[in-house]
Design an enzyme around this catalytic site. Structure first.
Site, short mmCIF file in Angstrom:
data_model
loop_
_atom_site.label_atom_id
_atom_site.label_comp_id
_atom_site.label_asym_id
_atom_site.label_seq_id
_atom_site.Cartn_x
_atom_site.Cartn_y
_atom_site.Cartn_z
CB CYS A 47 -0.89 -0.03 1.24
SG CYS A 47 -1.88 1.47 1.43
CB CYS A 50 -0.37 1.99 5.67
SG CYS A 50 -1.08 0.46 5.04
CB CYS A 96 -5.38 -0.41 2.30
SG CYS A 96 -4.14 -0.92 3.51
CB CYS A 99 -4.08 2.92 5.94
SG CYS A 99 -4.07 2.85 4.14
CB CYS A 119 -9.76 -2.88 -11.72
SG CYS A 119 -9.37 -1.59 -12.89
FE FE Z 1 -2.80 1.00 3.51
#
Ligand code: FE
Length: 130
Positions: A47, A50, A96, A99, A119
């Site tokens: 990510c 984070c 995510c 976060c 996607c």
């Molecule tokens: Fe994240």
């Protein structure tokens, strides 16, 4: 459920404008414009907000849709899915789990065996190459 909480001011200071727009404002980068659209190097996609592990390069495939596409997340706990009815469409948003950052959407037109296409915006990802 999200483990990482930051103020919008903190996110804005840490992220690039494009990362902020995608992750925190649920934006979408222009198709075929993202850094990882045509990247197939081995590694782990984390990510951009984070650092949590989100997708393995093994699951990445060329969907031709203009954004990085994955057939599955690195593990089911890494992501969260929510129903999204914005823009007069019925879609499933992918976030995510660590976060709460917006990553993209998942569609039921992916390859065997999952049949799923995650996607995902390049701006939401960072490739840690092997
Ligand atoms: Fe994240």
């Amino acid at each position: 459920m999200n483990k990482i909480k930051k103020t919008e001011t903190e996110w804005r200071a840490e992220l690039t404008p494009e990362q902020y727009h995608v992750l925190r404002e649920k934006g979408t980068e222009r198709p075929f414009s993202g850094e990882y659209d045509h990247t197939f190097d081995p590694g782990t996609y984390t990510c951009a907000g984070c650092g949590a592990e989100l997708f393995a390069s093994d699951a990445k495939y060329d969907s031709g849709c203009g954004w990085p596409a994955f057939s599955a997340p690195a593990n089911q706990e890494a992501i969260e899915e929510e129903s999204d009815r914005s823009h007069f469409m019925r879609r499933t948003e992918v976030l995510c789990a660590s976060c709460g950052g917006h990553l993209g959407h998942v569609f039921p037109d992916g390859p065997h065996p999952t049949g799923l296409r995650y996607c995902i915006n390049s701006a939401a990802l960072k490739l840690e190459e092997e």
